[in-house]
Design a protein around this motif. Structure first.
Motif, PDB file in Angstrom:
ATOM      1  N   GLU A 112      -0.618  13.575  -1.515  1.00 22.88           N
ATOM      2  CA  GLU A 112      -0.611  14.883  -0.865  1.00 22.88           C
ATOM      3  C   GLU A 112      -1.184  15.935  -1.808  1.00 22.88           C
ATOM      4  O   GLU A 112      -1.025  15.847  -3.026  1.00 22.88           O
ATOM      5  N   ILE A 129       8.136   6.860  -3.541  1.00 25.29           N
ATOM      6  CA  ILE A 129       6.869   6.558  -2.887  1.00 25.29           C
ATOM      7  C   ILE A 129       7.086   5.510  -1.796  1.00 25.29           C
ATOM      8  O   ILE A 129       7.590   4.413  -2.057  1.00 25.29           O
ATOM      9  N   ILE A 130       6.714   5.862  -0.579  1.00 24.99           N
ATOM     10  CA  ILE A 130       6.828   4.926   0.545  1.00 24.99           C
ATOM     11  C   ILE A 130       5.671   3.938   0.474  1.00 24.99           C
ATOM     12  O   ILE A 130       4.517   4.330   0.271  1.00 24.99           O
ATOM     13  N   ARG A 131       5.985   2.654   0.654  1.00 29.27           N
ATOM     14  CA  ARG A 131       4.960   1.612   0.541  1.00 29.27           C
ATOM     15  C   ARG A 131       5.003   0.688   1.752  1.00 29.27           C
ATOM     16  O   ARG A 131       6.076   0.283   2.183  1.00 29.27           O
ATOM     17  N   GLU A 132       3.836   0.379   2.236  1.00 32.98           N
ATOM     18  CA  GLU A 132       3.706  -0.505   3.395  1.00 32.98           C
ATOM     19  C   GLU A 132       3.244  -1.888   2.935  1.00 32.98           C
ATOM     20  O   GLU A 132       2.284  -2.006   2.158  1.00 32.98           O
ATOM     21  N   ARG A 137       0.851  -1.187   0.000  1.00 35.37           N
ATOM     22  CA  ARG A 137       0.000   0.000   0.000  1.00 35.37           C
ATOM     23  C   ARG A 137       0.885   1.235   0.000  1.00 35.37           C
ATOM     24  O   ARG A 137       1.677   1.440   0.917  1.00 35.37           O
ATOM     25  N   PRO A 138       0.786   2.086  -1.021  1.00 33.66           N
ATOM     26  CA  PRO A 138       1.570   3.325  -1.035  1.00 33.66           C
ATOM     27  C   PRO A 138       0.978   4.363  -0.087  1.00 33.66           C
ATOM     28  O   PRO A 138      -0.184   4.270   0.322  1.00 33.66           O
ATOM     29  N   ASP A 139       1.806   5.349   0.253  1.00 31.01           N
ATOM     30  CA  ASP A 139       1.319   6.453   1.077  1.00 31.01           C
ATOM     31  C   ASP A 139       0.165   7.175   0.403  1.00 31.01           C
ATOM     32  O   ASP A 139       0.049   7.183  -0.834  1.00 31.01           O
ATOM     33  N   ALA A 140      -0.676   7.798   1.203  1.00 30.81           N
ATOM     34  CA  ALA A 140      -1.780   8.592   0.667  1.00 30.81           C
ATOM     35  C   ALA A 140      -1.231   9.776  -0.116  1.00 30.81           C
ATOM     36  O   ALA A 140      -0.174  10.329   0.227  1.00 30.81           O
TER      37      ALA A 140
END
Length: 231
Positions: A125, A141-144, A120-123
Protein backbone atom coordinates in the motif's frame (compact mmCIF):
# COMPACT_ATOMS: atom_id res chain seq x y z
CA UNK A 1 56.45 -24.13 3.37
CA UNK A 2 55.30 -27.76 3.36
CA UNK A 3 52.56 -27.03 5.93
CA UNK A 4 51.38 -24.02 3.92
CA UNK A 5 51.24 -26.10 0.75
CA UNK A 6 49.30 -28.88 2.51
CA UNK A 7 46.80 -26.37 3.92
CA UNK A 8 46.31 -24.80 0.50
CA UNK A 9 45.81 -28.24 -1.06
CA UNK A 10 43.23 -29.05 1.61
CA UNK A 11 41.30 -25.85 0.85
CA UNK A 12 41.31 -26.59 -2.88
CA UNK A 13 40.22 -30.18 -2.29
CA UNK A 14 37.42 -29.08 0.05
CA UNK A 15 36.25 -26.47 -2.45
CA UNK A 16 36.16 -29.03 -5.25
CA UNK A 17 34.30 -31.52 -3.09
CA UNK A 18 31.74 -28.88 -2.11
CA UNK A 19 31.21 -27.90 -5.75
CA UNK A 20 30.79 -31.54 -6.75
CA UNK A 21 28.28 -32.03 -3.93
CA UNK A 22 26.29 -28.99 -5.04
CA UNK A 23 26.08 -30.28 -8.61
CA UNK A 24 24.99 -33.67 -7.28
CA UNK A 25 22.06 -32.07 -5.41
CA UNK A 26 21.07 -29.29 -7.81
CA UNK A 27 21.06 -29.16 -11.60
CA UNK A 28 23.10 -25.96 -11.72
CA UNK A 29 23.09 -25.76 -15.51
CA UNK A 30 19.29 -25.89 -15.65
CA UNK A 31 18.85 -23.47 -12.74
CA UNK A 32 21.26 -21.01 -14.36
CA UNK A 33 18.74 -20.42 -17.15
CA UNK A 34 16.00 -17.79 -16.58
CA UNK A 35 12.70 -19.39 -15.55
CA UNK A 36 9.36 -18.75 -17.20
CA UNK A 37 7.80 -15.56 -15.79
CA UNK A 38 4.25 -14.32 -15.36
CA UNK A 39 4.05 -10.61 -14.58
CA UNK A 40 1.20 -9.89 -12.19
CA UNK A 41 1.98 -6.16 -12.07
CA UNK A 42 4.68 -4.64 -14.26
CA UNK A 43 3.58 -1.01 -13.97
CA UNK A 44 3.66 -0.12 -10.28
CA UNK A 45 6.57 1.26 -8.29
CA UNK A 46 6.97 -2.18 -6.75
CA UNK A 47 6.21 -4.84 -9.31
CA UNK A 48 5.09 -8.41 -8.72
CA UNK A 49 5.57 -11.64 -10.61
CA UNK A 50 5.63 -15.39 -10.38
CA UNK A 51 8.17 -17.69 -11.94
CA UNK A 52 8.28 -21.43 -12.50
CA UNK A 53 10.12 -23.37 -9.82
CA UNK A 54 11.18 -27.02 -9.49
CA UNK A 55 8.66 -29.85 -9.23
CA UNK A 56 6.93 -30.60 -5.95
CA UNK A 57 4.74 -33.68 -5.62
CA UNK A 58 5.36 -34.34 -9.30
CA UNK A 59 4.18 -30.94 -10.55
CA UNK A 60 6.04 -27.69 -11.40
CA UNK A 61 5.70 -24.99 -8.77
CA UNK A 62 5.14 -21.25 -8.98
CA UNK A 63 7.13 -18.81 -6.89
CA UNK A 64 6.05 -15.28 -6.01
CA UNK A 65 8.43 -12.31 -5.98
CA UNK A 66 8.44 -8.53 -5.68
CA UNK A 67 10.79 -6.56 -7.95
CA UNK A 68 11.79 -2.90 -7.98
CA UNK A 69 14.39 -0.66 -9.59
CA UNK A 70 15.51 2.95 -9.09
CA UNK A 71 13.42 3.83 -12.13
CA UNK A 72 10.26 2.09 -10.94
CA UNK A 73 10.26 3.68 -7.47
CA UNK A 74 11.14 7.17 -8.76
CA UNK A 75 9.14 7.16 -11.97
CA UNK A 76 12.28 7.98 -13.94
CA UNK A 77 13.13 4.97 -16.08
CA UNK A 78 16.29 6.67 -17.37
CA UNK A 79 17.88 5.57 -14.08
CA UNK A 80 17.54 1.91 -15.03
CA UNK A 81 20.80 1.23 -16.81
CA UNK A 82 23.71 -1.01 -15.80
CA UNK A 83 22.25 -1.57 -12.35
CA UNK A 84 23.77 -3.74 -9.66
CA UNK A 85 21.21 -6.25 -8.40
CA UNK A 86 20.45 -7.95 -5.10
CA UNK A 87 18.41 -11.05 -4.24
CA UNK A 88 16.65 -10.60 -0.87
CA UNK A 89 16.00 -13.71 1.24
CA UNK A 90 13.47 -13.57 4.07
CA UNK A 91 13.68 -15.35 7.41
CA UNK A 92 11.44 -17.80 9.21
CA UNK A 93 7.78 -16.83 9.20
CA UNK A 94 8.50 -14.16 6.59
CA UNK A 95 7.56 -13.76 2.97
CA UNK A 96 8.56 -11.62 0.00
CA UNK A 97 8.90 -8.14 1.52
CA UNK A 98 7.98 -5.12 -0.58
CA UNK A 99 9.83 -2.89 1.88
CA UNK A 100 13.11 -4.63 1.12
CA UNK A 101 13.01 -4.13 -2.63
CA UNK A 102 11.84 -0.56 -2.08
CA UNK A 103 14.83 0.13 0.20
CA UNK A 104 17.38 -1.38 -2.17
CA UNK A 105 15.86 0.29 -5.25
CA UNK A 106 16.17 3.69 -3.56
CA UNK A 107 19.84 2.90 -2.99
CA UNK A 108 20.41 2.33 -6.70
CA UNK A 109 19.89 -1.42 -7.01
CA UNK A 110 17.54 -3.65 -8.91
CA UNK A 111 16.09 -5.84 -6.17
CA UNK A 112 14.06 -9.03 -6.11
CA UNK A 113 12.51 -10.57 -2.98
CA UNK A 114 10.88 -13.99 -3.18
CA UNK A 115 8.62 -16.07 -0.97
CA UNK A 116 9.72 -19.47 0.35
CA UNK A 117 6.37 -20.86 1.48
CA UNK A 118 4.42 -21.23 -1.76
CA UNK A 119 2.41 -18.10 -1.00
CA UNK A 120 1.66 -14.64 -2.35
CA UNK A 121 1.51 -11.67 0.04
CA UNK A 122 -0.93 -8.81 -0.40
CA UNK A 123 0.10 -5.99 -2.72
CA UNK A 124 1.91 -3.14 -0.95
CA UNK A 125 0.00 0.00 0.00
CA UNK A 126 1.07 3.58 -0.71
CA UNK A 127 0.02 6.83 0.96
CA UNK A 128 -1.26 9.95 -0.84
CA UNK A 129 2.32 11.11 -1.41
CA UNK A 130 3.16 7.84 -3.12
CA UNK A 131 5.29 6.59 -0.24
CA UNK A 132 5.21 2.93 0.72
CA UNK A 133 3.18 2.26 3.88
CA UNK A 134 5.34 0.22 6.25
CA UNK A 135 3.94 -2.96 7.78
CA UNK A 136 4.50 -3.01 11.54
CA UNK A 137 4.93 -6.79 11.77
CA UNK A 138 5.49 -9.42 9.10
CA UNK A 139 2.83 -11.49 10.88
CA UNK A 140 0.28 -8.86 9.82
CA UNK A 141 0.89 -9.54 6.13
CA UNK A 142 -1.99 -11.47 4.57
CA UNK A 143 -0.77 -14.26 2.28
CA UNK A 144 -2.62 -16.33 -0.27
CA UNK A 145 -1.56 -19.90 -0.95
CA UNK A 146 -0.59 -20.25 -4.62
CA UNK A 147 -2.39 -23.03 -6.52
CA UNK A 148 0.98 -24.57 -7.44
CA UNK A 149 3.00 -23.38 -4.47
CA UNK A 150 5.97 -25.36 -3.22
CA UNK A 151 6.47 -26.70 0.32
CA UNK A 152 5.53 -24.70 3.39
CA UNK A 153 8.32 -23.38 5.62
CA UNK A 154 7.33 -24.60 9.06
CA UNK A 155 9.20 -26.67 11.63
CA UNK A 156 8.12 -29.99 10.13
CA UNK A 157 9.24 -29.04 6.64
CA UNK A 158 12.62 -27.80 7.85
CA UNK A 159 13.52 -30.41 10.47
CA UNK A 160 11.36 -33.52 10.22
CA UNK A 161 10.96 -34.21 6.52
CA UNK A 162 13.30 -37.20 6.47
CA UNK A 163 13.32 -39.70 3.63
CA UNK A 164 11.56 -39.57 0.29
CA UNK A 165 12.83 -37.69 -2.73
CA UNK A 166 15.01 -34.58 -2.44
CA UNK A 167 12.40 -32.58 -4.36
CA UNK A 168 10.17 -32.95 -1.28
CA UNK A 169 12.64 -30.96 0.83
CA UNK A 170 12.10 -27.31 1.68
CA UNK A 171 15.83 -26.56 1.57
CA UNK A 172 16.11 -28.00 -1.93
CA UNK A 173 13.31 -25.74 -3.16
CA UNK A 174 14.56 -22.66 -1.33
CA UNK A 175 18.04 -22.85 -2.84
CA UNK A 176 16.68 -23.77 -6.28
CA UNK A 177 14.38 -20.76 -6.25
CA UNK A 178 17.14 -18.40 -5.12
CA UNK A 179 19.28 -19.52 -8.05
CA UNK A 180 16.33 -19.17 -10.43
CA UNK A 181 15.55 -15.67 -9.15
CA UNK A 182 19.21 -14.79 -9.64
CA UNK A 183 19.15 -16.19 -13.17
CA UNK A 184 16.02 -14.17 -13.89
CA UNK A 185 17.26 -10.83 -12.59
CA UNK A 186 20.60 -11.23 -14.38
CA UNK A 187 18.75 -11.32 -17.70
CA UNK A 188 16.74 -8.16 -17.15
CA UNK A 189 18.05 -5.51 -19.60
CA UNK A 190 18.57 -2.90 -16.89
CA UNK A 191 20.83 -5.18 -14.81
CA UNK A 192 24.61 -5.56 -15.00
CA UNK A 193 24.87 -9.33 -14.63
CA UNK A 194 28.44 -9.06 -13.38
CA UNK A 195 27.37 -7.07 -10.29
CA UNK A 196 24.90 -9.17 -8.35
CA UNK A 197 24.66 -9.98 -4.65
CA UNK A 198 22.53 -11.84 -2.14
CA UNK A 199 21.48 -10.98 1.40
CA UNK A 200 19.16 -12.56 3.94
CA UNK A 201 18.29 -12.55 7.63
CA UNK A 202 17.85 -15.43 10.11
CA UNK A 203 16.75 -18.46 8.08
CA UNK A 204 17.46 -16.21 5.12
CA UNK A 205 21.03 -15.84 6.36
CA UNK A 206 21.29 -19.61 6.49
CA UNK A 207 20.01 -19.85 2.91
CA UNK A 208 22.29 -17.00 1.83
CA UNK A 209 25.35 -18.95 2.98
CA UNK A 210 24.30 -22.07 1.09
CA UNK A 211 23.23 -20.23 -2.05
CA UNK A 212 26.49 -18.26 -2.22
CA UNK A 213 28.40 -21.54 -2.07
CA UNK A 214 26.27 -23.19 -4.74
CA UNK A 215 25.79 -20.28 -7.18
CA UNK A 216 29.24 -19.00 -8.08
CA UNK A 217 27.84 -16.05 -10.06
CA UNK A 218 27.14 -13.94 -6.96
CA UNK A 219 29.85 -11.34 -6.44
CA UNK A 220 28.91 -10.67 -2.82
CA UNK A 221 26.91 -12.35 -0.07
CA UNK A 222 25.75 -10.76 3.20
CA UNK A 223 24.11 -13.16 5.68
CA UNK A 224 22.60 -11.20 8.57
CA UNK A 225 22.36 -12.98 11.97
CA UNK A 226 20.85 -16.36 12.76
CA UNK A 227 23.22 -18.14 10.39
CA UNK A 228 25.53 -20.01 12.76
CA UNK A 229 23.79 -22.57 14.93
CA UNK A 230 20.44 -23.50 16.43
CA UNK A 231 19.58 -23.76 20.12
Amino acid sequence: MRCTFCFFALLVSTSIQAEDAAHALWDIDALSKPPQVTWLDSESAIQSLTFTGPEFNGKPTEVFAFYATPGSVSGDTSKDRDLPAVVCVHGGGGTAFAEWVNLWAKRGYAAIALDFSGRRPDAPEFDKQGQLVAVRSHRDIIRERLPNGGPEHGHVEKFENVGGDITDDWQYHAISNIILAHSLVRKFPEVDQDRTAITGISWGGYLTCIAAGVDQRFKAAVPVYGCGFLY
